[in-house]
Design a protein around this motif. Structure first.
Motif, PDB file in Angstrom:
ATOM      1  N   HIS A   1      -7.429  23.575  39.901  1.00  0.00           N
ATOM      2  CA  HIS A   1      -8.378  22.458  39.824  1.00  0.00           C
ATOM      3  C   HIS A   1      -7.786  21.263  39.078  1.00  0.00           C
ATOM      4  CE1 HIS A   1     -11.347  24.886  41.676  1.00  0.00           C
ATOM      5  NE2 HIS A   1     -11.730  25.567  40.610  1.00  0.00           N
ATOM      6  N   ALA A   2      -7.018  21.541  38.026  1.00  0.00           N
ATOM      7  CA  ALA A   2      -6.420  20.460  37.249  1.00  0.00           C
ATOM      8  C   ALA A   2      -5.404  19.683  38.068  1.00  0.00           C
ATOM      9  CB  ALA A   2      -5.756  21.030  35.998  1.00  0.00           C
TER      10      ALA A   2
ATOM     11  N   HIS B   1      -4.776  25.757  35.858  1.00  0.00           N
ATOM     12  CA  HIS B   1      -5.579  26.082  37.031  1.00  0.00           C
ATOM     13  C   HIS B   1      -5.369  25.038  38.124  1.00  0.00           C
ATOM     14  CE1 HIS B   1      -9.027  27.218  39.526  1.00  0.00           C
ATOM     15  NE2 HIS B   1      -9.069  28.343  38.828  1.00  0.00           N
TER      16      HIS B   1
ATOM     17  N   SER C   1      -7.506  17.387  40.938  1.00  0.00           N
ATOM     18  CA  SER C   1      -8.415  16.338  40.506  1.00  0.00           C
ATOM     19  C   SER C   1      -7.661  15.016  40.436  1.00  0.00           C
ATOM     20  CB  SER C   1      -8.985  16.687  39.121  1.00  0.00           C
ATOM     21  OG  SER C   1      -9.891  15.710  38.694  1.00  0.00           O
TER      22      SER C   1
ATOM     23  N   THR D   1      -9.076  22.157  33.610  1.00  0.00           N
ATOM     24  CA  THR D   1      -9.388  20.911  34.322  1.00  0.00           C
ATOM     25  C   THR D   1      -8.414  19.774  34.043  1.00  0.00           C
ATOM     26  OG1 THR D   1     -10.878  20.200  32.549  1.00  0.00           O
ATOM     27  CG2 THR D   1     -11.849  21.472  34.356  1.00  0.00           C
TER      28      THR D   1
END
Length: 278
Positions: A169-170, A167, A173, A113
């Motif tokens: 997602h990191a 990932h 965000s 994340t």
């Protein structure tokens, strides 16, 4: 630097050697502590590298353990371990991650994340510290400074080697907002072009993977001065693990994650693509 390592490596090496000598002498922890006039808990912390030890106590331990053959070496380690690390000027503990990373040769970092600390911009780092709330507002600036100073090793004459699996997602965000995140993504793409930095992006489309439960970092040290160490941060602290089987398992997980991720060139293109969408 006059010394090859920060105080942490000498302290940990000394701890391992003192424990080894006690065991060779066939003294229990309780017996040795009583003879040395320290508590069992204190001796245990010294042997685990969680507490410093002065030269006078080391002399007493060497006398008790019949360690005359390594007298000079261990006393020298004790003196080196008493030095102050650069991070102490910023209020950072000797017993945290920064101290260990300072002496590492290779960092293998998997992040779910967050952007790895070694690749963060100051704006991104500040936004993370502010959101987490673990660092008092008055101290955030110093912690950001430390994070930026750590990155200097990526550009050193003998640079730190960073292998990162991050990932998707990191990357998506919006930490600190769209403008700050775009700057962060461009910074990643620049640093990933360094010869000592390897970036692998794990796309969300890859689905389930071997480390769904969290991020981890494996630290390797030069010239075998210390065994590899596994670092796992969590919401209320962190774990420092040196058990060989657990570290080996983490290394295997990292290799499997890398195998599922994009290759370095494709990863840099992916990061630039995400930046272009902001």
């Amino acid at each position: 630097m006059a010394e090859p390592f920060s105080p942490i490596v000498p302290r940990l090496r000394l701890a391992r050697e003192l424990k080894r000598l006690r065991e060779i002498a066939r003294l229990s922890l309780d017996h040795a502590a009583k003879e040395l006039d320290v508590s069992t808990a204190t001796l245990s912390r010294i042997e685990n590298g969680k507490q410093g030890v002065n030269v006078h106590l080391v002399r007493s331990m060497l006398d008790l353990y019949n360690g005359s053959d390594c007298w000079n070496e261990l006393l020298d380690l004790a003196r080196q371990a008493r030095r102050k690390g650069w991070w102490q000027e910023y209020g950072i503990s000797d017993y945290g991650y920064v101290a260990l990373e300072t002496d590492a040769a290779v960092v293998r970092d998997f992040q779910l994340t967050l952007v790895p600390g070694l690749l963060q911009t100051s704006a991104y780092a500040r936004a993370v510290f502010e959101a987490e709330g673990d660092v008092p507002s008055r101290d955030i600036g110093r912690h950001v400074d430390v994070r930026m100073l750590r990155q200097g090793r990526l550009h050193a004459d003998e640079p730190l080697v960073l292998e990162a699996v991050v990932h998707e997602h990191a990357l998506r965000s919006l930490v600190g907002g769209a403008v700050a995140m775009r700057e962060q993504l461009l910074n990643i793409s620049e640093l990933a072009a360094l010869p000592n930095v390897t970036l692998h992006v794990l796309p969300a489309a890859a689905g389930a993977h071997v480390s769904m439960q969290g991020a981890f970092t494996v630290l390797s040290f030069p010239r075998d001065v210390l065994p590899d160490r596994l670092y796992i941060a969590h919401s209320t602290g962190a774990l420092h693990i040196e058990k060989v089987d657990q570290v080996r398992a983490a290394r295997l997980k990292f290799d499997r994650l890398r195998g599922c991720a994009l290759d370095p060139d494709a990863s840099i293109r992916f990061v630039r693509q995400v930046a272009g969408e902001l």
